[in-house]
Each structure stands twice: as C-alpha cells, then as structure tokens.
Motif scaffolding. Structure first.
Motif, PDB file in Angstrom:
ATOM      1  N   PRO A  29       0.823  -1.216   0.000  1.00  0.00           N
ATOM      2  CA  PRO A  29       0.000   0.000   0.000  1.00  0.00           C
ATOM      3  C   PRO A  29       0.855   1.263   0.000  1.00  0.00           C
ATOM      4  CG  PRO A  29       0.046  -0.985   2.185  1.00  0.00           C
ATOM      5  CD  PRO A  29       0.735  -1.953   1.276  1.00  0.00           C
ATOM      6  N   ARG A  30       0.417   2.233  -0.783  1.00  0.00           N
ATOM      7  CA  ARG A  30       1.084   3.540  -0.857  1.00  0.00           C
ATOM      8  C   ARG A  30       0.040   4.648  -0.807  1.00  0.00           C
ATOM      9  NH1 ARG A  30       4.797   3.177  -6.087  1.00  0.00           N
ATOM     10  NH2 ARG A  30       3.072   1.842  -6.781  1.00  0.00           N
ATOM     11  N   LEU A  31       0.422   5.756  -0.200  1.00  0.00           N
ATOM     12  CA  LEU A  31      -0.489   6.885  -0.084  1.00  0.00           C
ATOM     13  C   LEU A  31      -0.701   7.545  -1.445  1.00  0.00           C
ATOM     14  CD1 LEU A  31       0.834   8.550   3.184  1.00  0.00           C
ATOM     15  CD2 LEU A  31      -1.333   7.344   2.886  1.00  0.00           C
ATOM     16  N   PRO A  32      -1.882   8.128  -1.668  1.00  0.00           N
ATOM     17  CA  PRO A  32      -2.093   8.871  -2.918  1.00  0.00           C
ATOM     18  C   PRO A  32      -1.211  10.114  -2.960  1.00  0.00           C
ATOM     19  CG  PRO A  32      -3.947   9.147  -1.427  1.00  0.00           C
ATOM     20  CD  PRO A  32      -3.087   8.093  -0.825  1.00  0.00           C
ATOM     21  N   VAL A  33      -0.989  10.617  -4.157  1.00  0.00           N
ATOM     22  CA  VAL A  33      -0.139  11.785  -4.392  1.00  0.00           C
ATOM     23  C   VAL A  33      -1.029  12.969  -4.766  1.00  0.00           C
ATOM     24  CG1 VAL A  33       1.748  12.728  -5.763  1.00  0.00           C
ATOM     25  CG2 VAL A  33       1.753  10.302  -5.141  1.00  0.00           C
ATOM     26  N   PHE A  34      -0.832  14.099  -4.084  1.00  0.00           N
ATOM     27  CA  PHE A  34      -1.584  15.318  -4.362  1.00  0.00           C
ATOM     28  C   PHE A  34      -0.648  16.336  -5.009  1.00  0.00           C
ATOM     29  CE2 PHE A  34      -3.852  13.220  -1.013  1.00  0.00           C
ATOM     30  CZ  PHE A  34      -5.187  13.475  -1.274  1.00  0.00           C
ATOM     31  N   ARG A  35      -1.137  16.962  -6.083  1.00  0.00           N
ATOM     32  CA  ARG A  35      -0.373  18.014  -6.755  1.00  0.00           C
ATOM     33  C   ARG A  35      -1.303  19.167  -7.107  1.00  0.00           C
ATOM     34  NH1 ARG A  35       2.592  13.801 -10.326  1.00  0.00           N
ATOM     35  NH2 ARG A  35       4.508  13.429  -9.170  1.00  0.00           N
ATOM     36  N   LEU A  36      -0.757  20.365  -7.022  1.00  0.00           N
ATOM     37  CA  LEU A  36      -1.501  21.547  -7.444  1.00  0.00           C
ATOM     38  C   LEU A  36      -1.297  21.722  -8.938  1.00  0.00           C
ATOM     39  CD1 LEU A  36      -3.177  24.034  -6.701  1.00  0.00           C
ATOM     40  CD2 LEU A  36      -1.029  25.230  -6.236  1.00  0.00           C
ATOM     41  N   GLN A  37      -2.321  21.349  -9.709  1.00  0.00           N
ATOM     42  CA  GLN A  37      -2.181  21.396 -11.166  1.00  0.00           C
ATOM     43  C   GLN A  37      -2.297  22.814 -11.713  1.00  0.00           C
ATOM     44  OE1 GLN A  37      -5.301  20.048 -14.089  1.00  0.00           O
ATOM     45  NE2 GLN A  37      -3.931  18.281 -14.263  1.00  0.00           N
ATOM     46  N   SER A  38      -3.252  23.590 -11.223  1.00  0.00           N
ATOM     47  CA  SER A  38      -3.414  24.966 -11.707  1.00  0.00           C
ATOM     48  C   SER A  38      -4.141  25.784 -10.660  1.00  0.00           C
ATOM     49  CB  SER A  38      -4.174  25.001 -13.039  1.00  0.00           C
ATOM     50  OG  SER A  38      -5.513  24.565 -12.855  1.00  0.00           O
ATOM     51  N   LEU A  39      -3.926  27.105 -10.723  1.00  0.00           N
ATOM     52  CA  LEU A  39      -4.589  28.041  -9.815  1.00  0.00           C
ATOM     53  C   LEU A  39      -4.779  29.362 -10.551  1.00  0.00           C
ATOM     54  CD1 LEU A  39      -5.658  28.849  -7.041  1.00  0.00           C
ATOM     55  CD2 LEU A  39      -3.310  29.382  -6.361  1.00  0.00           C
ATOM     56  N   GLN A  40      -6.035  29.776 -10.691  1.00  0.00           N
ATOM     57  CA  GLN A  40      -6.360  30.991 -11.429  1.00  0.00           C
ATOM     58  C   GLN A  40      -7.302  31.866 -10.603  1.00  0.00           C
ATOM     59  OE1 GLN A  40      -8.094  29.347 -14.976  1.00  0.00           O
ATOM     60  NE2 GLN A  40      -6.112  28.974 -15.963  1.00  0.00           N
ATOM     61  N   PHE A  41      -7.223  33.187 -10.863  1.00  0.00           N
ATOM     62  CA  PHE A  41      -8.083  34.158 -10.197  1.00  0.00           C
ATOM     63  C   PHE A  41      -8.919  34.896 -11.244  1.00  0.00           C
ATOM     64  CE2 PHE A  41      -4.943  33.507  -6.905  1.00  0.00           C
ATOM     65  CZ  PHE A  41      -5.687  33.597  -5.731  1.00  0.00           C
ATOM     66  N   PRO A  42     -10.119  34.387 -11.565  1.00  0.00           N
ATOM     67  CA  PRO A  42     -10.985  35.129 -12.495  1.00  0.00           C
ATOM     68  C   PRO A  42     -11.406  36.492 -11.934  1.00  0.00           C
ATOM     69  CG  PRO A  42     -11.709  32.849 -12.238  1.00  0.00           C
ATOM     70  CD  PRO A  42     -10.690  33.088 -11.192  1.00  0.00           C
ATOM     71  N   LEU A  43     -11.438  36.614 -10.601  1.00  0.00           N
ATOM     72  CA  LEU A  43     -11.822  37.867  -9.973  1.00  0.00           C
ATOM     73  C   LEU A  43     -10.902  38.125  -8.788  1.00  0.00           C
ATOM     74  CD1 LEU A  43     -13.776  40.270  -9.453  1.00  0.00           C
ATOM     75  CD2 LEU A  43     -15.143  38.693  -8.048  1.00  0.00           C
ATOM     76  N   PHE A  44     -10.325  39.331  -8.751  1.00  0.00           N
ATOM     77  CA  PHE A  44      -9.522  39.716  -7.598  1.00  0.00           C
ATOM     78  C   PHE A  44      -9.475  41.246  -7.519  1.00  0.00           C
ATOM     79  CE2 PHE A  44      -5.857  40.621  -5.021  1.00  0.00           C
ATOM     80  CZ  PHE A  44      -5.902  39.626  -4.047  1.00  0.00           C
ATOM     81  N   ASN A  45     -10.112  41.791  -6.487  1.00  0.00           N
ATOM     82  CA  ASN A  45     -10.155  43.240  -6.297  1.00  0.00           C
ATOM     83  C   ASN A  45      -9.804  43.574  -4.851  1.00  0.00           C
ATOM     84  OD1 ASN A  45     -10.988  43.890  -8.932  1.00  0.00           O
ATOM     85  ND2 ASN A  45     -13.133  43.458  -8.399  1.00  0.00           N
ATOM     86  N   VAL A  46      -9.011  44.624  -4.696  1.00  0.00           N
ATOM     87  CA  VAL A  46      -8.710  45.166  -3.370  1.00  0.00           C
ATOM     88  C   VAL A  46      -9.298  46.569  -3.317  1.00  0.00           C
ATOM     89  CG1 VAL A  46      -6.918  45.854  -1.753  1.00  0.00           C
ATOM     90  CG2 VAL A  46      -6.631  43.781  -3.117  1.00  0.00           C
ATOM     91  N   THR A  47     -10.206  46.805  -2.367  1.00  0.00           N
ATOM     92  CA  THR A  47     -10.876  48.095  -2.241  1.00  0.00           C
ATOM     93  C   THR A  47     -10.693  48.625  -0.822  1.00  0.00           C
ATOM     94  OG1 THR A  47     -12.953  46.997  -1.629  1.00  0.00           O
ATOM     95  CG2 THR A  47     -12.596  47.462  -3.970  1.00  0.00           C
TER      96      THR A  47
END
Length: 247
Positions: free
Chosen positions: A83-101
């Motif tokens: 038995p082996r643990l599953p592998v987690f990877r961050l495939q993509s990360l996007q911000f369709p909306l990002f505002n600082v007010t």
C-alpha cells in the motif's frame, strides 16, 4: 513383764525421707509462640492468590499471542498489497476575480479562485476511498476562501483532477502595505498562494475497505507564474496534524 509397743509417730506434712532417691521434677510442656493476630484483609489467601496469578498469566499470554498474530498479518498484508499513499499536486490556480478596495474598517479583498488538484493513486492492487475533499487558499496571511467537493472512489493506477472554486467578499486585510503587496502580487503573478487540502482516505480491494483516516495535504512554496509554467509545488501529507510524510 512384757514391754509395751511404742506408738508409731506420724510424719509431719511435707516430710521427705533423706534416704529416698531424688526424682527430677517433670518438665512443663513446650508452648508454641503466640501467632500475631492480623486483620481479615491482611490474612494470606493462598488459593485465591494462585488463582488470580494464573488468570493474569493466561491473559498476558493471550495479549502477546494476539500482538504477534496482528504483526504477522500486517506484514503479510504489506508485502502482498504494497500500500502507498495517494499523491496530491496543485495542477493549476487561477483568479478570475480579484479586487482590493478601501472599506470603512480598512482595505478589503473580493476574490474568486479556481484551483485544480491532481490526485493520483499509485497502488497496483488497492483502490482509494476519499471522503469529502476541502481546500483552503491563503496568501500574505489573508484568507482567500474554502471550497469542497463530494468524496469518490478512485481505482488502482488512476489519476483524477478535482476542481474547486473558492470565493470571498469583504475580507479585511491587515494594513495598506499588505493590501498593496497582495494586489501587486496577484497582478504580476508573483504572489505565493498556500493551498491546504483536507480529506479522509481509506483503501480497499476485493470487497473489503479500511476505515478512513483524516489527512491534510499542504502544497505551496511557488508563485502563480511558476504554477502556470508547469512547476509542481512541494506537497506533504500530515496525519493528525503532526505526522509529516513528504511526497
């Protein structure tokens, strides 16, 4: 004229004839030393002690035998299934909306992010059962939201991509300097976003399944630009928030 017989004088009480042999006085019977009287709770109970001792010995033997059998079964299971643990990877990360007010209490952030987590089952014989999967995003010590999806069962030697969308509105930022760094970091894609995945993991095969164990997969250390260019963030799995297994 005949002589008259002299009367026999009676011996006084306690008289002892000096010619009589001396007899040793009888010895008094030997006496056993008195036994100390103990309370009932302190009196020895030989039979009961032997019985309790035998029961304790049998219980200890059963525990040792069960431990040995469990260890042998675990070794056989590990050698057969590997038995082996599953592998987690961050495939993509996007911000369709990002505002600082600027809000009444200070700078605020409104954000919507789409994150894709690649989950791989490297086992040859075991499938993996996932409970509900939840992901937290943060950058510059600012919470960027939490999202979750329902659990699923992943077959052996399988890779699945899980898509989650987080959204926050009006989250306060510590100060103007932090707000400026965060806004500029997202715009230039140089900000480092931390991704934390929480999920319960169990394994199974041929009709049997293990109980799920709660784990946490933490990925981070790279910027948005590096993720877009194909970099794989360093991930580690934490059991019970303190047992660290690096992937």
């Amino acid at each position: 004229m005949t002589e008259q017989a002299k009367p026999v004088l009676k011996k006084p009480p306690g008289y002892r004839d000096p010619a009589a042999p001396v007899q040793a006085p009888p010895k008094p019977p030997a006496r056993k030393p008195p036994q100390p009287i103990l309370p009932i709770s302190l009196r020895p109970k030989k039979k009961r002690r032997r019985y309790c001792r035998s029961i304790c010995c049998y219980i200890c033997l059963l525990i040792i035998l069960a431990t040995v059998l469990a260890a042998v079964a675990a070794c056989c299971f590990y050698l057969y299934y590997e038995p082996r643990l599953p592998v987690f990877r961050l495939q993509s990360l996007q911000f369709p909306l990002f505002n600082v007010t600027s809000g009444p209490d200070g700078p605020e952030v409104n954000s919507r992010a789409v994150v894709r987590i690649e989950v791989k089952n490297p086992n040859n014989f075991l499938h993996v059962n996932y409970g509900r999967i939840e992901a937290d995003l943060s950058a510059e010590n600012v919470d960027l939201g939490t999202a979750g999806v329902a659990g699923f069962t992943q077959g052996k030697k399988n890779t699945t991509v899980v898509k989650l969308t987080t959204e926050v509105k009006g989250v306060l930022i510590g100060n103007e300097a932090a707000a400026k760094r965060l806004k500029e970091g997202v715009r230039s894609k140089g900000v480092v976003v931390g991704t934390e995945v929480r999920v319960g993991i169990g394994m199974g095969a041929n009709g049997w399944n293990t109980a799920r164990a709660s784990v946490k997969a933490v990925c981070g250390g790279v910027s948005l630009k590096e993720v877009e260019n194909g970099a794989v963030p360093k991930c580690k799995i934490l059991f019970f928030d303190w047992i660290n297994l690096s992937i």
